[in-house]
Structures are given as structure tokens and as C-alpha cells.
Design an enzyme around this catalytic site. Structure first.
Site, short mmCIF file in Angstrom:
data_model
loop_
_atom_site.label_atom_id
_atom_site.label_comp_id
_atom_site.label_asym_id
_atom_site.label_seq_id
_atom_site.Cartn_x
_atom_site.Cartn_y
_atom_site.Cartn_z
N GLU A 1 0.73 -1.25 0.16
CA GLU A 1 0.02 -0.04 0.04
C GLU A 1 0.78 1.17 0.05
O GLU A 1 0.90 1.91 0.96
CB GLU A 1 -0.96 -0.09 1.02
N GLU B 1 -5.81 -8.49 1.64
CA GLU B 1 -6.46 -7.99 2.55
C GLU B 1 -7.99 -7.55 2.28
O GLU B 1 -8.22 -7.13 1.31
CB GLU B 1 -5.68 -6.67 3.20
C1 BG6 Z 1 -4.30 -1.58 5.60
C2 BG6 Z 1 -2.93 -2.10 6.14
O1 BG6 Z 1 -4.52 -0.48 4.98
O2 BG6 Z 1 -5.26 -1.59 6.42
C3 BG6 Z 1 -3.02 -2.65 7.53
O3 BG6 Z 1 -2.12 -2.88 5.20
C4 BG6 Z 1 -4.01 -1.93 8.17
O4 BG6 Z 1 -1.74 -2.58 7.95
C5 BG6 Z 1 -5.54 -2.14 7.73
O5 BG6 Z 1 -3.97 -2.45 9.44
C6 BG6 Z 1 -6.59 -1.61 8.34
O6 BG6 Z 1 -6.21 -0.44 8.62
P1 BG6 Z 1 -6.93 0.31 10.09
O7 BG6 Z 1 -6.39 1.73 10.09
O8 BG6 Z 1 -8.34 0.09 10.15
O9 BG6 Z 1 -6.15 -0.37 11.08
#
Ligand code: BG6
Length: 472
Positions: free
Chosen positions: A164, A377
């Protein structure tokens, strides 16, 4: 037809800083997050990853849980400063040993590792020397990547270089919410360019090592990006145009260099004219062109609705060089993200829109062709209810099952999606939201020695995996 192919990888993901803890153990050097999170006012209630899920010390127990869940792959990142405490130079053998043990333990359960080399935790020493704004960091990254390929690629065939870019560069150099806390679009674009250079150098090294027979047969190397489809807020031509600009900045700028080996031409011209960045050195174009990814990893959480910004509504205005806005990548004032009045939102105001995952995958296929895709993810950040000691995360089950259905729809439409890595395997540190925003299948009791407890979604995902997704 079954919804997912037989060799589909059922995974889950984490990242080093968010789970490992042991921030100063066994020779590890400090990363930018170790330093930044200790500065007052930078994170939610001063939370940090000093201990996190203590995965470094509980790795065997965690991998046993992954095996019980039935995972066939696990996406994790390597903490650069565990391998090179100072970013380059002397290798820390204890760091290499930890990842060797993790990989061997995974393989003993037939869980295929997918390694991310950079999930935001730059060694502080390299930041002190200029971080991603310095070209030397790209050289250091290539050295680090090669060291990891040499150490682990006999057992690991799925690699991604970066996670990202839009987030760590956008927050690091524009909003200033991540380290190094800068607020300069021009500096952001230069840092971002060095990330692409670093990526291409690592891909080149990987391919060379493949030729030399140093990498396990089917090894593939890719890049992980945010997948954020944009929808115009109305049928008005201004909003449609604003949406195309948002696509250019948030998607094409970040995907084209790694999937086409070049920047989107028009945007590049505008950026160089108005911001004077990114600057290239001789050979950069060739380097990017010759080192296109084998696959793309997509992190999908939400889509954004886009409207024109009446204060400054034409893209062309910026080409004059006069209205050099200080927004996202220099062009933010040209559009704005608006709330969908009919939308379903999480407690953190992220729109829940499963169909966007199908749409986004198909947009990637349309622009970049038949590139293999992994959903690296996807998940729901949520304060999980605990009822009679049990973690009843029905909302997560609902979120994930609808998004899996969206992936099945994309596969049915011809997309080559090869695996699913929900975020996250275990509850972990949210960079700016501390431990209150949970994502895992496994709960961590932070009041009871970090004891692991399986959530309701654990049983659900186990059944999904056992049925290869047919129970959805
Ligand atoms: C993604 C990242 O942007 O989102 C993760 O790769 C991150 O590392 C995840 O934890 C969720 O984001 P947040 O801000 O809800 O923790």
C-alpha cells in the site's frame, strides 16, 4: 461450476509491526514506527507495537491455530530492522533465524508462506539518512530483498515487495499522520518514485536469481496496492470527470508503474510541471519497463464516492501551474470524497460495499489484462461483542461472506483470482486506532496475558475453507 478453483489459497494476513512485539529483542534495530509511536500525540492513546500480539514469542502457538483454522497460506511481513538493524550492512542472524523458524513451522502444517518485504517499518537509521526521499534507500531495499530471497526462497514462492504505497507515502508525506510526518506533495511524489525504483530493483534481482536457479521453481513476485474503486456521486458531468481524476491519482498512478512499467503520461506531465516531481535519473524508465510484476495483491476495504469540488473544479486549471494545491498528490482540491446517503458504514465510517470488490477486480483486469490476482487484505474493523465470555462477531462473518461472494462473482466473470487473505488472522495493532479496532479470527485478551481465544468467525471460516467456499 464451483465458486473457487481447487487450488485456491485460503489464507489470512498480518504485518510484522502489528503483531510481533519484541521490538528491541535479539538484536533488532529500531524502525520508524518504534520511534514515532513513542512520541506524544502520534497514535491513539499512545498505543504502540512494543508488545503487540507478542507473536515473536508465541509463533508456534499461533501457527498451530492457523493449522486448526485450515489455512493453506499465510501472508506476513518481515521486519527489515530484524534482518538489518541499521537498514543495510551487517545481517542479524537471530532475525533470520526467527523467520526461518516461522517458515519451517508453517510448512510443517502445509501452510504456504506469502512474504511482504515492506509493510511500513523502515529501519530508523535509513530514515535518519533521508528515508524514501533518498535514492540510497532504494539501493538498501534491493540489498535487503536479495538477502531475504537468498535466505528464504528455497521454501517460499510467493513474494510481494511493498504494501500500500498510497497509505505509507500519502500519510507519511502529505497528511503527516504516519512517520516521517511530512506535509509536501512534491516530496511525496519523489519518495513514491523511489519506492517504485526499489520495487523494480528487487524484481530484477529476483528474476536474476531465478535464472541462476537460486529460487524455488514457481516463485512469483508482486506488489500489494489498495483497491479503492471510485463511483461518481451523481450523473453530472463534473462528478464523472472528478471520478476519472480520482482514478488517475489513486489507481493509475500507483498501479501503472508496477503493471505497465510506466506512469500515466498526462498525470506525470502535470505533476512534473506543477510540483517539479518526480525527478528521474537516467535508466529509471527502462528499469520500470523491464520489471513488471508477476501478480498483483489487492487490499479491499471500501469504495469512495466522488464529487467535483466547486472551489476548483477543472483538472486543466492545474496545468497552468498556478493553482498548485497542497492536497493529496497535489490534486486533491479537484475532487472530494462524499458520503453515500444510502450507504452502509462501519463504526470508522468506511462504506461496506461488497460489490465494489467485484467491480474493482474487473477494472484491474480491463486495464492490465489477465494478471494473476490475490486478495491480500479484506476485513471488518469492529469492536467485537463479548457475550458470556464468547466473542460473537456476526458482523465480521456477514462482511466476509458477502465479500467472498463478490470474489466468486469476479471469478465467474473470468478474473484470475488465486487466493484470499482476510485481514487479519489475529487481533493486532491498528496503526492509528490502537487495539480497539479488531479484525482477527482470534481474539487476544489484553487483560489476561495475551491469551488467545477463537471467535465465532474462526469456526465460520474453518467451515468455508473445508468446503472450498461452497457453503457461502
Ligand atoms: C491496511 C493495512 O491499510 O489496512 C493494514 O495494510 C491495516 O496494515 C489495515 O491495519 C486496516 O487499517 P486500520 O486503520 O483499520 O488499522
Amino acid at each position: 461450476m464451483q465458486p473457487f478453483p481447487n487450488n485456491f489459497l485460503w489464507g489470512a494476513a498480518t504485518a510484522a509491526y502489528q503483531v510481533e512485539g519484541a521490538h528491541d529483542v535479539d538484536g533488532k534495530g529500531p524502525s520508524i514506527w518504534d520511534i514515532y509511536s513513542h512520541q506524544p500525540g502520534t497514535t491513539y492513546q499512545g498505543t504502540n507495537g512494543d508488545v503487540a500480539a507478542d507473536h515473536y514469542h508465541r509463533m508456534e502457538e499461533d501457527v498451530a491455530l492457523m493449522a486448526e483454522l485450515g489455512m493453506s497460506s499465510y501472508r506476513f511481513s518481515i521486519a527489515w530492522a530484524r534482518i538489518f538493524p541499521e537498514g543495510r550492512g551487517k545481517v542479524n542472524a537471530a532475525g533470520v533465524d526467527f523467520y526461518n523458524r516461522l517458515i519451517d513451522t508453517l510448512l510443517s502444517y502445509n501452510i504456504q508462506p506469502m512474504i511482504t518485504l515492506y509493510h511500513w517499518d523502515l529501519p530508523q537509521r535509513l530514515q535518519d539518512e533521508g528515508g524514501w526521499e533518498s535514492r540510497a534507500t532504494a539501493e538498501a531495499f534491493a540489498e535487503y530483498a536479495m538477502t531475504c530471497f537468498l535466505a528464504f526462497s528455497d521454501r517460499v514462492s510467493l513474494w510481494s515487495t511493498f504494501n500500500e504505497t498510497v497509505v505509507f507515502i500519502g500519510h507519511g508525506y502529505i497528511t503527516g499522520l504516519h512517520p516521517p510526518g511530512v506535509n509536501s506533495p512534491a516530496r511525496a511524489l519523489q519518495a513514491c518514485h523511489h519506492v517504485f525504483v526499489a520495487h523494480a530493483k528487487a524484481v530484477a534481482a529476483f528474476r536474476q536469481m531465478q535464472c541462476d536457479g537460486n529460487i524455488r521453481g514457481k516463485g512469483m513476485i508482486g506488489f500489494v496496492n489498495v483497491l479503492q474503486p471510485h463511483t461518481p456521486a451523481s450523473t453530472m458531468s463534473e462528478d464523472q470527470k472528478a471520478t476519472r481524476i480520482a482514478d488517475g491519482i489513486y489507481t493509475h498512478w500507483l498501479y501503472d508503474p508496477v503493471l505497465k512499467g510506466e506512469y500515466p503520461k498526462e498525470l506525470l506531465e502535470i505533476a512534473q510541471l506543477t510540483l517539479g516531481a518526480p525527478e528521474f535519473v537516467k535508466g529509471d524508465e527502462k528499469l520500470l519497463k523491464e520489471n513488471i510484476c508477476d501478480f498483483i495483491g489487492l487490499n479491499y476495504y471500501k469504495r469512495e464516492m466522488v464529487a467535483a469540488n466547486p472551489q476548483q473544479s477543472t483538472f486543466e486549471m492545474n496545468t497552468s501551474g498556478q493553482s498548485n494545491s497542497a492536497g493529496e498528490f497535489g490534486f486533491k482540491d479537484l475532487f472530494k470524497f462524499v458520503r453515500n446517503p444510502e450507504g452502509e458504514y462501519t463504526d470508522w465510517d468506511w462504506e461496506i460495499y461488497p460489490q465494489g470488490l467485484t467491480e474493482g477486480i474487473m477494472q484491474i483486469k480491463a486495464r492490465y489484462g489477465d494478471i494473476p490476482i490475490y486478495i491480500t487484505e479484506n476485513g471488518l474493523g469492529y469492536k467485537d461483542p463479548i457475550i458470556d465470555g464468547k466473542i460473537i462477531d456476526d458482523a465480521r462473518i456477514d462482511y466476509l461472506s458477502r465479500h467472498l461472494q463478490a470474489i466468486a462473482d469476479a471469478i465467474a466473470q473470468g478474473a484470475d483470482v488465486r487466493g484470499f487473505y482476510p485481514w487479519s488472522f489475529i487481533d493486532l495493532l491498528s496503526w492509528l486506532n490502537g487495539y480497539q479496532k479488531q479484525y482477527g479470527f482470534v481474539y487476544i485478551d489484553r487483560h489476561d496475558y495475551l491469551k488467545r481465544k477463537k471467535k465465532k468467525s474462526f469456526d465460520w471460516y474453518q467451515r468455508v475453507i473445508q468446503s472450498n467456499g461452497t457453503i457461502l
